[in-house]
Enzyme design. Structure first.
Site: not given
Length: 646
Positions: A170-172, A174, A189
């Site tokens: 869940n990347e920035p 999300s 990432t």
């Protein structure tokens, strides 16, 4: 002195909240104790569910952080007969696309790290499928969540944290209500994963991840974080605002969450960085130095210009009340810093050493520099290395690992072609050597991205790194007679993932120390190393020193820890600072250039795009600038060391 790392530290309980922390946090001295505690909690959940006749539903994570947890669960299974027959697991994520038998596959990771070693039924563990077509993914994700919900949700969710604050993938950006889905990976990432994939170009751009919504519904959540490189993001997640730019910060709203950290990952938390703002502290010499240097740097003032009002206005009135006036404090800390600076890292002969970091005697010391990789000696302490040689000390370098996986394939092919052409030109007949190089070359020309280098290829790459290390030794004037290539076995897997430190590894270090009987040992204390090799090498050195500490020669041996290419000691911890002139900085750069395979596109350079010589220079210059800001002399660069009093 570097804090001890093998005892559990006292920490506030959950009914003693830390004002700055918005998530319950437990800090351990090291990841071993922390991992064991987490594994015990998981084991208790499994046993409790067994007594109830119910399944234990676990959410599991991959990456380096949970490895020791899984190792401890395997031990509990084998030695304490913990059965996993009632355990059902759901993994957080998987790269997309990804074959389950790929080297970087999380299916393979979980099988190797846990499932193959316990009695969990094969039908009881679930991992996102990286082989699906894009059209199949939405239905798969819905079914994945439905299975979890049918079981009553996750009893326990284990998490790590990314350098950009992601949990799972869940990347920035999300949302807190995000569901299980296909996610485009953030560049940060992918850069962090480049180590595992042999370069950024090979890292998948997408992944399937469990959503924040499902994570937040878990009955219990524990997030693990080890190492200095995690400290800034841990600070933001625990003490910063809840924001979609730091997905881990959503956990501030979970009713039963805990962050489990080692000391390094906790370094940026207020209770560690400025503990006097949180609770009463004991104002010993170490704490006073920490507080005064922090105050001066925060106010951008030299230490000798700090006033009583500066102390009172910034939470340090208690220090003044207990210790004295600003004038006296300032002079005391200024002198402490001044006494760390020396141009004689091996000690200055025939000098009063009462206020110097090193002993004057013996005038000519035997020095042993432990270099985890074949270039850490010159990158991390090249100026000091040069000084020790120039000042007549007997300097040895123990190159702990071969560093072979950091050599690019085309570099190895170039080396092989040279050897083969050289032998042919001069009519040298060496069938065995010819076979080794021929096999290595053939393998490299047909190698796939997921393939592990053969023993022959690793040997060739190791020879390249060894030759570069010898070139550096000659460059500083030390020659190659004192270069010791230790080839510690834990490293020799051909993969980024290494074997655990073994008795054989430790014995190799013990034997070298016993052979040289050094007055000084220099070792890499760089726990921010994202590859983990430095930490393993340091553990080996520390264990070897502990075993040898009662031998006569060790009574006169001091251990100095340096940092590597990723970080520097905090100014209040530095106990020896070796300044460098502009000419010495340039000579160190030229020494680093001897490692040609590590220039112009390093295979595993971590998250920093700068070359190693740039990192080293900027770090050394930044340390010099800190001394200057605090009101001390202005140097071009400074290499810093902390003494480990074993």
């Amino acid at each position: 002195m570097l804090p001890e790392t093998d005892t559990l530290l006292a920490t506030p309980t959950l009914n003693q909240p830390i004002a700055f922390e918005r998530i319950p946090t437990q800090i351990y001295a090291d990841s071993n104790d922390a991992s064991a505690a987490v594994a015990r909690e998981i084991a208790e959940i499994i046993r409790s569910k067994q007594l109830q006749g119910k399944p234990a539903v676990l959410g599991l994570a991959t990456g380096s952080s949970p490895k020791k947890v899984y190792a401890e669960l395997i031990r509990i299974h084998r030695e304490e007969r913990l059965s996993f027959y009632n355990v059902i697991t759901f993994n957080l994520d998987e790269y997309y696309p990804m074959q389950p038998d790929g080297l970087q596959s999380y299916v393979r990771f979980m099988q190797e790290q846990l499932f193959n070693h316990i009695d969990i039924p094969k039908d009881n563990y679930f991992i996102p499928d990286g082989t699906l077509s894009p059209a199949q993914i939405p239905a798969f994700c819905q079914e994945y969540e439905r299975r979890i919900d049918e079981l009553g949700g996750l009893d326990f969710q284990l998490l790590g944290i990314g350098r950009n604050g992601h949990v799972g993938f869940n990347e920035p950006g999300s949302h807190v209500n995000s569901r299980t889905r296909l996610m485009t990976l953030d560049l940060t990432t992918r850069i962090d994963a480049a180590l595992d994939f042999g370069g950024l170009a090979n890292v998948p751009k997408k992944a399937i991840t469990l959503g924040i919504n499902q994570i937040m519904k878990a009955k219990r959540v524990i997030l693990l974080a080890w190492g200095e490189h995690k400290a800034p993001m841990i600070h933001q997640a625990i003490e910063g605002p809840v924001t979609d730019q730091v997905p881990a910060s959503y956990l501030q709203g979970h009713p039963n969450v805990q962050f489990v950290l080692d000391e390094s990952a906790a370094a940026e938390l207020t209770r560690r960085k400025t503990p006097w703002l949180v609770e009463e502290v004991i104002w010993d010499k170490t704490m006073i130095k920490k507080a005064v240097t922090h105050l001066a740097l925060s106010l951008n003032k030299p230490i000798l210009k700090l006033t009583n009002r500066d102390y009172n206005d910034n939470g340090l009135s208690d220090l003044l009340a207990q210790v004295g006036q600003a004038y006296d404090l300032n002079i005391d800390v200024f002198n402490q810093l001044q006494h760390t600076i020396t141009g004689w890292p091996g000690g200055k002969p025939n000098a009063d050493d009462a206020k110097r970091p090193e002993r004057a005697e013996p005038a000519h010391k035997r020095c042993l520099i432990f270099s985890p990789h074949p270039d850490d000696d010159i990158i991390s302490m090249g100026g000091t290395f040069q000084r020790l040689v120039d000042q007549g000390h007997d300097v040895h370098v123990g190159y702990q690992t071969s560093g072979n996986i950091a050599v690019a394939d085309d570099e190895a092919l170039r080396f092989i072609d040279f050897v083969v052409d050289y032998n042919r030109h001069f009519g040298i007949d060496s069938p065995e050597a010819e076979r080794i190089f021929k096999d290595a070359a053939e393998y490299l020309r047909t190698k796939k991205d997921s393939d592990i280098d053969t023993a022959e290829v690793r040997h060739v790459k190791g020879l390249i790194r060894e030759g570069e290390a010898k070139a550096t030794c000659r460059f500083v004037g030390n020659g190659v007679k004192n270069a010791h290539f230790m080839k510690m076995p834990f490293y020799e897997t051909g993969k980024v993932q290494k074997k655990p430190l073994s008795e054989e590894d430790i014995q190799i270090v013990v034997d070298l120390i016993r052979e040289i009987k050094p007055h000084q040992i220099y070792a890499a204390g760089d726990l921010a190393d994202p590859h983990g090799t430095h930490k393993v090498c340091l553990d080996a050195v520390m264990e070897a020193v502990r075993r040898l500490k009662d031998e006569a020669f060790m009574k006169d041996c001091w251990v100095w820890l340096y940092k590597g290419a990723w970080d520097e000691w905090a100014i209040d911890l530095i106990e020896m600072a070796v300044p460098m002139s502009p000419d010495q900085v340039m000579k160190k750069r030229q020494g680093i250039f001897k490692h040609q395979s590590q220039k112009d596109g390093v295979v595993y350079q971590g998250t920093d795009s700068r070359e190693f010589w740039q990192r080293a220079e900027e770090r050394n210059q930044a340390t010099a600038n800190l001394y200057n800001k605090l009101g001390l002399a202005e140097y071009e660069a400074v290499e810093a060391f902390v003494r480990w009093k074993f």
